[in-house]
Scaffold this motif. Structure first.
Motif, PDB file in Angstrom:
ATOM      1  N   ARG A  78       0.827  -1.208   0.000  1.00 49.14           N
ATOM      2  CA  ARG A  78       0.000   0.000   0.000  1.00 49.14           C
ATOM      3  C   ARG A  78       0.862   1.260   0.000  1.00 49.14           C
ATOM      4  O   ARG A  78       0.541   2.243  -0.683  1.00 49.14           O
ATOM      5  CB  ARG A  78      -0.938  -0.015   1.206  1.00 49.14           C
ATOM      6  CG  ARG A  78      -2.038  -1.053   1.073  1.00 49.14           C
ATOM      7  CD  ARG A  78      -2.803  -1.283   2.362  1.00 49.14           C
ATOM      8  NE  ARG A  78      -3.738  -2.390   2.196  1.00 49.14           N
ATOM      9  CZ  ARG A  78      -4.410  -2.949   3.193  1.00 49.14           C
ATOM     10  NH1 ARG A  78      -4.261  -2.497   4.436  1.00 49.14           N
ATOM     11  NH2 ARG A  78      -5.228  -3.959   2.964  1.00 49.14           N
ATOM     12  N   ASN A  81       2.312   1.595  -3.555  1.00 51.64           N
ATOM     13  CA  ASN A  81       1.267   2.020  -4.495  1.00 51.64           C
ATOM     14  C   ASN A  81       0.873   3.471  -4.257  1.00 51.64           C
ATOM     15  O   ASN A  81       0.549   4.203  -5.202  1.00 51.64           O
ATOM     16  CB  ASN A  81       0.042   1.114  -4.387  1.00 51.64           C
ATOM     17  CG  ASN A  81       0.082  -0.049  -5.373  1.00 51.64           C
ATOM     18  OD1 ASN A  81       0.705   0.037  -6.429  1.00 51.64           O
ATOM     19  ND2 ASN A  81      -0.595  -1.134  -5.043  1.00 51.64           N
ATOM     20  N   ARG A  82       0.898   3.896  -3.006  1.00 47.64           N
ATOM     21  CA  ARG A  82       0.585   5.291  -2.697  1.00 47.64           C
ATOM     22  C   ARG A  82       1.621   6.226  -3.338  1.00 47.64           C
ATOM     23  O   ARG A  82       1.263   7.268  -3.891  1.00 47.64           O
ATOM     24  CB  ARG A  82       0.540   5.503  -1.185  1.00 47.64           C
ATOM     25  CG  ARG A  82       0.164   6.916  -0.767  1.00 47.64           C
ATOM     26  CD  ARG A  82      -0.222   6.987   0.706  1.00 47.64           C
ATOM     27  NE  ARG A  82       0.830   6.492   1.565  1.00 47.64           N
ATOM     28  CZ  ARG A  82       0.748   5.378   2.308  1.00 47.64           C
ATOM     29  NH1 ARG A  82      -0.354   4.646   2.282  1.00 47.64           N
ATOM     30  NH2 ARG A  82       1.753   4.997   3.079  1.00 47.64           N
ATOM     31  N   ARG A  85       0.899   6.418  -7.015  1.00 48.80           N
ATOM     32  CA  ARG A  85      -0.248   7.296  -7.287  1.00 48.80           C
ATOM     33  C   ARG A  85       0.168   8.760  -7.254  1.00 48.80           C
ATOM     34  O   ARG A  85      -0.276   9.569  -8.080  1.00 48.80           O
ATOM     35  CB  ARG A  85      -1.349   7.061  -6.247  1.00 48.80           C
ATOM     36  CG  ARG A  85      -2.167   5.805  -6.458  1.00 48.80           C
ATOM     37  CD  ARG A  85      -3.408   5.829  -5.591  1.00 48.80           C
ATOM     38  NE  ARG A  85      -4.046   4.534  -5.569  1.00 48.80           N
ATOM     39  CZ  ARG A  85      -3.815   3.599  -4.651  1.00 48.80           C
ATOM     40  NH1 ARG A  85      -2.947   3.847  -3.662  1.00 48.80           N
ATOM     41  NH2 ARG A  85      -4.419   2.438  -4.703  1.00 48.80           N
ATOM     42  N   ASP A 139       1.768   3.473 -12.796  1.00 47.08           N
ATOM     43  CA  ASP A 139       0.409   3.169 -12.344  1.00 47.08           C
ATOM     44  C   ASP A 139       0.472   2.033 -11.328  1.00 47.08           C
ATOM     45  O   ASP A 139       1.445   1.268 -11.290  1.00 47.08           O
ATOM     46  CB  ASP A 139      -0.465   2.770 -13.541  1.00 47.08           C
ATOM     47  CG  ASP A 139      -1.955   3.037 -13.307  1.00 47.08           C
ATOM     48  OD1 ASP A 139      -2.335   3.257 -12.135  1.00 47.08           O
ATOM     49  OD2 ASP A 139      -2.726   3.016 -14.284  1.00 47.08           O
ATOM     50  N   VAL A 140      -0.571   1.907 -10.539  1.00 46.79           N
ATOM     51  CA  VAL A 140      -0.593   0.929  -9.456  1.00 46.79           C
ATOM     52  C   VAL A 140      -0.721  -0.502  -9.984  1.00 46.79           C
ATOM     53  O   VAL A 140      -1.226  -0.737 -11.078  1.00 46.79           O
ATOM     54  CB  VAL A 140      -1.747   1.211  -8.473  1.00 46.79           C
ATOM     55  CG1 VAL A 140      -1.543   2.538  -7.772  1.00 46.79           C
ATOM     56  CG2 VAL A 140      -3.091   1.181  -9.195  1.00 46.79           C
ATOM     57  N   GLU A 143      -3.129  -4.821  -5.250  1.00 49.90           N
ATOM     58  CA  GLU A 143      -2.513  -5.443  -4.070  1.00 49.90           C
ATOM     59  C   GLU A 143      -2.593  -6.973  -4.082  1.00 49.90           C
ATOM     60  O   GLU A 143      -1.585  -7.640  -3.809  1.00 49.90           O
ATOM     61  CB  GLU A 143      -3.179  -4.879  -2.811  1.00 49.90           C
ATOM     62  CG  GLU A 143      -2.647  -5.439  -1.512  1.00 49.90           C
ATOM     63  CD  GLU A 143      -3.396  -4.883  -0.319  1.00 49.90           C
ATOM     64  OE1 GLU A 143      -4.036  -5.675   0.398  1.00 49.90           O
ATOM     65  OE2 GLU A 143      -3.354  -3.651  -0.121  1.00 49.90           O
ATOM     66  N   GLU A 271      -7.973  -2.207  -7.855  1.00 56.72           N
ATOM     67  CA  GLU A 271      -7.354  -0.949  -7.470  1.00 56.72           C
ATOM     68  C   GLU A 271      -7.968   0.136  -8.345  1.00 56.72           C
ATOM     69  O   GLU A 271      -8.416  -0.122  -9.458  1.00 56.72           O
ATOM     70  CB  GLU A 271      -5.841  -0.988  -7.719  1.00 56.72           C
ATOM     71  CG  GLU A 271      -5.083  -1.842  -6.725  1.00 56.72           C
ATOM     72  CD  GLU A 271      -4.805  -1.130  -5.419  1.00 56.72           C
ATOM     73  OE1 GLU A 271      -5.058   0.080  -5.336  1.00 56.72           O
ATOM     74  OE2 GLU A 271      -4.323  -1.807  -4.487  1.00 56.72           O
TER      75      GLU A 271
END
Length: 272
Positions: A78, A81-82, A85, A139-140, A143, A271
């Motif tokens: 997370r 990925n944050r 973003r 890009d993500v 998860e 996501e």
């Protein structure tokens, strides 16, 4: 020395005191002496996963080990990925400006650095083209897909490469001494299994690998098409572009998808 009469009014003195206090607070905050909530949250995010992998052999194989493994990895995924973003949002703003005109040299320097990190062709692209290409790469990754691949590639964190090198994803490197030599490496081969200073670094490397390596262009194309169609980015869908992650090809994709289902990750496998 006598003060002017207007400074002798109590409300004027209170106002001056308040202004002085405000100036001191701003100065302290800007100097880093006062930790604001957002700063604290960012620092906590940066600290997540900056550690070696726990010894998951201490947990019995099955649900117990699976639960601990997933819960250990989730905050790391997370956090990464944050960060992706945040970079993506900045690229989107720069891309919008480039559609209307140009950006500053400082902004272009940052965009160019991102292009190098994500293997975007700088020589044959305009600034606008670089920004648009980055939007398909920065890009993500859902998860659940990260969790399942980590589990599959590291035997739930118990493989030698995971335990000794924090390598959860079977990533290779090709410089002598960059990692561990596989016991079954074929004669004439020079690859090693990369070692990472922390689990966080390993996860970041894996995400950038999926987002930049030519082998995973199909996965990125699936993601881009789903974004354009307003569909959620699901682990199940993006797994369809991972044929090149293993010599097993489509069989590997089927096994990853089966693990997503078997571990109850399908419902949350998306996501935005």
């Amino acid at each position: 020395m006598n003060q002017p009469r207007h400074f002798q009014h109590p409300w004027i003195q209170l106002l001056i005191l308040a202004l002085i206090t405000l100036v001191v607070i701003v100065f302290v905050a800007m100097s880093g002496m006062l930790e604001l909530p957002l700063d604290r949250e960012m620092k906590e995010g940066e600290a997540v996963g900056q550690t070696d992998l726990p010894d998951f052999r201490e947990y019995s194989a099955g649900d117990s080990r699976k639960t601990v493994f997933f819960e250990f990895l989730k905050p790391i995924v997370r956090a990464e990925n944050r960060e992706i973003r945040q970079s993506r949002e900045r690229i989107k703003k720069l891309a919008a400006r480039l559609r209307e005109g140009d950006i500053s040299e400082e902004q272009w320097d940052w965009l160019r650095d991102m292009a190098r990190r994500y293997r975007v062709d700088l020589a044959n692209n305009t600034r606008k083209g670089v920004a648009e290409a980055l939007l398909r790469r920065v890009d993500v990754i859902p998860e659940p897909l990260v969790l399942v691949q980590a589990a599959k590639e590291s035997a739930w964190g118990t493989s030698r490469f995971a335990r000794e090198g924090n390598n959860l994803f079977g990533q290779w490197c090709f410089t002598e001494g960059c990692g561990m030599v596989p016991a079954r490496r074929a004669p004439g081969k020079s690859h090693e299994v990369e070692t990472f200073e922390s689990v966080r670094v390993a996860v970041a490397s894996y995400l950038r690998n999926l987002n930049s390596h030519p082998a995973y262009a199909e996965m990125r194309e699936i993601r881009a098409r789903r974004r354009e169609a307003g569909k959620p980015l699901t682990a199940f869908a993006l797994a369809g572009g991972l044929q090149n992650y293993s010599e097993q090809g489509e069989k590997y994709v089927s096994e990853v998808r089966a693990m997503i289902r078997r571990n109850g990750l399908e419902e949350g496998a998306r996501e935005s």
